[in-house]
Structure formats: structure tokens, C-alpha cells
Design an enzyme around this catalytic site. Structure first.
Site, short mmCIF file in Angstrom:
data_model
loop_
_atom_site.label_atom_id
_atom_site.label_comp_id
_atom_site.label_asym_id
_atom_site.label_seq_id
_atom_site.Cartn_x
_atom_site.Cartn_y
_atom_site.Cartn_z
N GLU A 8 -7.82 -24.20 -51.04
CA GLU A 8 -8.37 -22.88 -50.77
C GLU A 8 -9.89 -22.87 -50.79
OE1 GLU A 8 -4.25 -22.56 -52.27
OE2 GLU A 8 -6.04 -23.58 -52.97
N ARG A 210 -3.19 -36.69 -58.37
CA ARG A 210 -3.64 -35.31 -58.13
C ARG A 210 -4.21 -34.68 -59.39
NH1 ARG A 210 -4.68 -31.74 -53.86
NH2 ARG A 210 -4.20 -29.63 -54.50
N MET A 248 -13.16 -36.39 -59.70
CA MET A 248 -12.73 -35.24 -58.93
C MET A 248 -13.69 -35.01 -57.77
SD MET A 248 -10.08 -34.46 -60.68
CE MET A 248 -9.63 -32.94 -59.87
N GLU A 250 -14.14 -36.58 -54.83
CA GLU A 250 -14.63 -37.66 -53.96
C GLU A 250 -13.60 -38.14 -52.96
OE1 GLU A 250 -17.98 -40.31 -56.00
OE2 GLU A 250 -16.06 -40.50 -57.04
N ASN A 274 -2.08 -31.21 -48.42
CA ASN A 274 -2.71 -31.00 -47.11
C ASN A 274 -2.95 -32.33 -46.39
OD1 ASN A 274 -4.22 -30.08 -44.98
ND2 ASN A 274 -5.51 -28.74 -46.22
N GLU A 277 -7.30 -33.42 -43.99
CA GLU A 277 -8.53 -34.19 -44.21
C GLU A 277 -8.42 -35.61 -43.65
OE1 GLU A 277 -9.16 -33.46 -48.39
OE2 GLU A 277 -10.78 -32.08 -47.91
#
Length: 644
Positions: A8, A210, A248, A250, A274, A277
Site C-alpha cells: 500500500e 517476509r 527491510m 532493500e 505482489n 516489482e
């Protein structure tokens, strides 16, 4: 704008960019719910958003406090964050409410259906709900949100991140690379490790769990499998086959490396992550079959032949081996699909109602009563105070708001333009937070330490166009040097009853004249708007940039009444803010206050006056004013002098 986590936040960046084209002067604030989302927002939204903070817990009193602080004209919720109290209070506060990129997953929909009686009144609160797909629209409408309509998936507009860290790029050095992105417990790391062990021995692995809580667990699993690895947070990459990403923010940049990418959360029934990317860089993408959190996007990629789906570790090893040897057109199809679906941010920006910047703020009866008591005290003070008259005309410059309306730049504007007409000007100011209480006066351009003058008075002196008198009793202060001037300008004097004025100029902030909702304590107005009847001129000046450092990336800080106006000024000057700090108005800085700010650093003229002398290499943006029909004010003042 509420952006719960990483995905988001990326969508928020593109949406804010599109909205700024329509509303360049509006400040935008973004709230997050997760640590990863907040850390990414601090980096990705620096220079884009005016502030980033953790979302308030959905209790009414907490939500109201945040809304009072930010005074938003609009609340925009990204995806499926149904917070009943936030949604209801936003409407009661006068803000428009929109849901953008809305979706309801296959897994969540049955739960929503069972609680439809609860969600129906809540889902009628947004003015508009823009969904990712037709199926999402149908689900929202079945729950009572008849205003839902299909737009497009905002995530397709995500911007490619910057280049990967040089040390990681050197470690890969053109060899075969397998990236396992956003893996999830309980056993997805195990599947990736088993697949990696079956790959050719010259293949390298980047494993990125994650959740931060899984970093140590993943390290133990790599150790138990006998795989040589280094952690991103420490250690060297020399001689290792695997890099464990325990940092976180990178990961997205690593997709620029030539690789095959497995998108995690999909071999286990989590719902996937997702895939956009890695698609931005045209990388071959592999997922498991559990992609229900991104069902519409997953369907688009699968129909276009833009990814491969596997069921277990053995299939994962076989497919990755095949793609490392010959990726074919898989990555190219993914890149084409992303390009084809771009434009969602512009569509959403066209549909969103940001409301009027000065929407009426509801005032609760308790605060209304206190406001009446405040106004009564102001009226009594005005009636009982005896006014003294100086031997020169006095022009007051003030406002209705408690700080931040542009009074100081207006005083400087008057002094400069009257000086150009040959008028000897004296400025009377109280010298807020100065140490010496005795009234003093200084000649134009005279130097004095800020401890004896206060920051605003030192700013007046630095301009070199007026005498400056500093003291709590403005009458006694003016008597010190009235023979040296033709006119006094009374700084912040619209409510200073103790001194007779010949002319009153009231200044209103053109971005927020209502000062947050009304008379103190409901807002930050000292008096109601009917007080403007006693003003000879009401001025809402437009700020202009007189001088600014070269455009580029800067750290920025300020301690002024309206920090949002400085953020807007920086944007107009082409300055991208990479780090931002706010301090109280008139803050007296120490060197510790600036620790951690990476140069170059930029601030305001007023803040420069409060800096310790050893704070070198701080750039300043100097502000001027554009006053429409300003000649009429100057002519009237010159007439006063002639009459006196």
C-alpha cells in the site's frame, strides 16, 4: 492516506504524485500499520508526503485527537482497511472519505458475508469506493456499498526502485541468481532451501523472509542445511553461496539483478504477495498456487503466460533450473502486462474528492463553551485596557491566528517598501523568548545576539531597513527611539490593546485562514472573523522564494508556526526532502537537535537565527511576499505620516 503495509505504501507514492498535479499546495500525510510499511514509507515517501506516522488505534478518542492535529480535508484508505471509528469520525470531522484500490479476497469474502449486518452501515460512509476488478466491485455492492465502482489496480503504477547495493551486485557478478522473495512460515523457507540444493552449484541464492521475526529461524535452517551464507545486517559476502536479507526495504532494488524470482507466501496457504516489482524489471517469475490475496492480478499474469506456477519444492527446483538456463519470453510478457495496465493513479486522482481545504470542523459543546469564555476574556481585556499614544503614527500588523499566518514576512515587506520610499521605519516587537526583559532599541543592520533580541527581532535587524525596538511594553520601547523614525510598525499587534494605532493590517493564512477549526481552544483563532471589521486592510499574501539553494536532495528542519508551508516552499524550490524534522515554534536549537541529519541541510531564515554558531553548512530558503494591490497600503501609510 492510510497505507497499511509495504504494498500500500508503494501505491500511496504513485497516488500522491498524481494528486499533487491537481493540488500542488495541499499537504499529504500517510499512516502505516506495520514496521516494514513505516520503514519503507520513511524512504520512499521522503519529499513526497509531508509526514508519515503509525495509524491510530481505532478508538474514538484517539482517532479524534489525530484528526484534530492534522485537520484533514480528505481521508483516503488504500485497499481493504475497514476501520469503523476512523471512517465515521472522518465524516463527522468534515473530511471526505474515499477507498482506493479496494479489494476483498476469496478468503476474506465469506467472513464479510457472515457479518454483512455489521459492515453494511460502515461501507455506506465512503463517498466513493474504487476497486481493482469487477469481482471486487460485485463483492462490495453485495455488502451494501452501492457506490463501489471498478477503476484499475493502482499497484500496476508502481515505480521501479533505485539500483541494488553495489556490494550485492559485485557478489552476483553476472552469475546465476535465484531470489526467494517474501517467504512465509511455517515451511516455505524449507522448500526454497531444498530447491536451492538441487540447483547447479554455481547458482547463488538471495533469501528474503517476509517477517523480521523469521530472520533468525531462516538462518538456523540455512546452517542446518550446510549452506554457506551471510546476513545482510553483518558479515562479508566473500565465499558464500547465499545472502539472507535480514534488512527491510532493500528487496525491491534486488530485482534489477539478472535472476529468477520466486514470490513467496504462495506455496503455503497464505495468499501470495505482489508480483509487480520483479515484473517491472522483466524477471521470470515463479509462484505457488496459493495466490488468492492477488487473485485478479494472478489471473492476468497467468492468462498472459507471464509467470510459472509450481506445487512443491521439487517442481520449484525443476522450473528454476529451466528458467536459469533459458528464461524465454516469460519476463518480457510480465513487463508488457505491467505497461499495458498503467494509468490507475491518474484515474483515481480524477475521481477522488479531496474536499475544500477549509471544510467546516464540528465543534463539540464543551469546546464551544470554552471558546465563548475565551472571547469574553478578550472583550473584557480590550475594554479595560487604557491605550497610550506615541508621537509617531503606528501601523499594526497582526492576525486572528496564533502563529503561522505570515505576520513576520508582512512586517519585513512593509519595512522594505517604505524604506524604498524614504520613510524611516521603526519596528516594535516583544522579542519572544529573549533573556533580557529590559526594553532596548537597535539601529538598522546592527548586530546583537539572539539571546537579547529573540529570533524574529534579529531577522528584522538583519534586513537592515528599520530601527528595531524590543520590549514587552511597546509604548516605553517606542519612546526610546521615536525621534529617529517617521513611523512605527507594531509586530503581531492586532490584539495589542495597550497602544493606539492609526492603521490596522490583518494577515490571513491563505492555505488555512480558519486556523484549524475556530476560536481557541476549538482551533487556533484568537478572535472570530467578525474582528476583521476593525481592520483597515485584510491581507492574504502569496509567499515567493527570494533565494534558495540549488535543487536536489536535502535534509530539512524547522521550528515555525506552520511547518506545512515550509514543506510546500521546498517543493516549489525543487528541493526533495530525504529527512525531515519539526520543532516547536521559536525553538532554541542545540547541536544535538541536528545530530543524524545528513548534509546538505536546509531550513528557514527564522530558524537560522536560533542555531548555535557552530552549526555550519546549513542552507536557507529566503521568503518574500507578493501582496496584491500593495501600493494602496503604502500610499495610505505615507498619507498618515504627512497628516501627522
Amino acid at each position: 492516506m492510510h497505507a497499511v503495509s509495504v504494498g500500500e505504501v508503494l501505491s500511496a507514492a504513485t497516488l500522491i504524485g498524481a494528486l499533487r498535479e491537481k493540488f500542488p499546495s495541499r499537504p499529504f500525510y500517510v499512516s502505516c500499520s506495520t514496521i516494514a510499511g513505516r520503514e519503507l514509507a520513511n524512504r520512499r515517501l521522503a519529499g513526497i508526503a509531508d509526514g508519515v506516522f503509525y495509524a491510530p488505534i481505532d478508538y474514538c478518542w484517539i482517532v479524534r485527537r489525530v484528526l484534530r492535529r492534522l485537520r484533514p480535508s480528505a481521508v483516503i484508505v488504500l485497499e481493504t482497511e475497514i476501520w469503523p471509528n476512523l471512517w465515521r469520525e472522518a465524516g463527522r470531522f468534515g473530511a471526505t472519505l474515499s477507498v482506493v484500490n479496494g479489494r476483498i479476497s476469496d478468503r476474506a469474502y465469506p467472513k464479510y458475508r457472515r457479518l454483512a449486518w455489521f459492515f453494511k452501515p460502515v461501507l455506506t460512509l465512503p463517498g466513493i469506493i474504487l476497486t481493482q476488478s469487477e469481482s471486487d466491485t460485485a463483492r462490495y455492492r453485495s455488502l451494501g456499498a452501492k457506490q463501489a465502482r471498478t477503476s484499475a489496480n493502482l499497484k500496476y503504477d508502481v515505480v521501479a526502485p533505485g539500483p541494488p547495493p553495489a556490494e550485492i551486485a559485485d557478489w552476483v557478478a553476472g552469475g546465476a541468481l535465484f531470489i526467494a522473495a517474501s517467504t512465509m512460515p511455517p515451511d516455505e523457507d524449507d522448500a526454497v532451501i531444498r530447491a536451492f540444493q538441487a540447483l547447479p552449484s554455481d547458482t547463488k541464492l538471495i533469501l528474503a523472509p517476509r517477517r523480521p521475526g523469521e530472520f533468525d529461524t531462516a538462518a538456523e535452517k540455512l546452517r542446518a542445511a550446510g549452506i554457506s551464507f551471510a546476513r545482510r545486517s553483518h558479515g562479508t559476502l566473500d565465499g558464500v553461496r547465499c545472502l539472507l536479507m535480514d534488512s527491510m526495504g532493500e528487496l525491491a532494488s534486488l530485482f534489477a539483478l539478472n535472476s529468477v524470482v520466486f514470490v513467496g507466501g504462495s506455496l503455503v496457504p497464505w495468499g501470495g504477495h505482489n508480483v509487480l516489482e520483479p515484473a517491472l524489471f522483466g524477471r521470470p517469475i515463479v509462484t505457488g498456487s496459493h495466490m488468492h490475496n492477488f487473485a485478479a492480478m494472478f489471473g492476468d499474469f497467468r492468462s498472459a503466460g507471464a509467470l510459472r506456477v509450481v506445487r512443491d519444492a521439487e517442481e520449484l527446483a525443476a522450473v528454476v533450473t529451466e528458467l536459469l538456463r533459458d528464461p524465454g519470453h516469460l519476463g518480457a510478457r510480465a513487463m508488457e502486462l505491467v505497461a499495458k495496465n498503467r494509468g490507475a493513479a491518474q484515474k483515481a486522482a480524477a475521481a477522488i474528492d479531496l474536499g475544500a481545504p477549509l471544510t467546516h470542523r464540528p465543534v463539540r459543546w464543551f469546546w464551544w463553551m470554552l471558546s465563548r469564555l475565551w472571547l469574553a476574556g478578550v472583550a473584557i481585556d480590550r475594554r479595560l485596557t487604557h491605550r497610550k499614544r506615541l508621537g509617531r503614527p503606528v501601523v499594526s500588523v497582526g492576525g486572528l491566528a496564533m502563529g503561522g499566518s505570515g505576520k513576520t514576512p508582512m512586517v519585513l515587506w512593509l519595512a522594505q517598501h517604505l524604506h524604498a520610499r524614504g520613510v524611516k521605519v521603526g519596528i516594535l516587537t516583544r522579542g519572544y523568548r529573549r533573556r533580557d526583559r529590559q526594553p532596548v532599541s537597535y539601529q538598522p543592520g546592527e548586530d546583537a545576539p539572539v539571546e537579547l533580541t529573540g529570533d524574529e527581532a534579529k531577522l528584522f535587524l538583519a534586513a537592515g531597513t528599520a530601527w528595531v525596538g524590543i520590549g514587552q511594553d511597546r509604548y516605553l520601547t517606542g519612546k526610546l527611539f521615536e525621534k529617529n523614525v517617521d513611523l512605527f510598525v507594531l509586530d503581531d499587534g492586532f490584539q495589542h490593546w495597550a497602544l493606539h494605532r492609526d492603521l490596522d493590517i490583518a494577515v490571513l493564512d491563505r492555505l488555512d485562514p480558519n486556523a484549524g477549526g475556530g476560536v481557541f481552544p476549538s482551533g487556533w483563532l484568537r478572535e472570530g472573523f467578525d474582528a476583521l471589521e476593525r481592520a483597515d486592510f485584510v491581507v492574504s499574501p502569496r509567499k515567493t522564494i527570494r533565494e534558495a539553494p540549488p535543487s536536489g536532495r536535502y535534509s530539512a528542519f524547522c521550528g515555525i508556526g506552520n511547518p506545512a508551508s515550509f514543506r510546500q516552499t521546498l517543493r516549489e524550490a525543487g528541493i526533495e526532502v530525504m529527512d525531515w524534522r519539526e520543532f516547536p515554534d521559536h525553538h532554541a536549537y542545540t547541536l544535538d537537535d541536528l545530530k543524524g541529519l545528513q548534509p546538505p541541510i536546509v531550513t528557514t531564515e527564522k530558524d537560522l537565527m536560533n542555531l548555535p554558531r557552530r552549526a555550519d553548512s546549513v542552507h536557507v530558503v529566503k521568503i518574500g511576499l507578493d501582496v496584491e494591490n500593495g501600493a494602496a497600503i503604502l500610499d495610505r501609510i505615507c498619507l498618515l505620516i504627512a497628516e501627522r
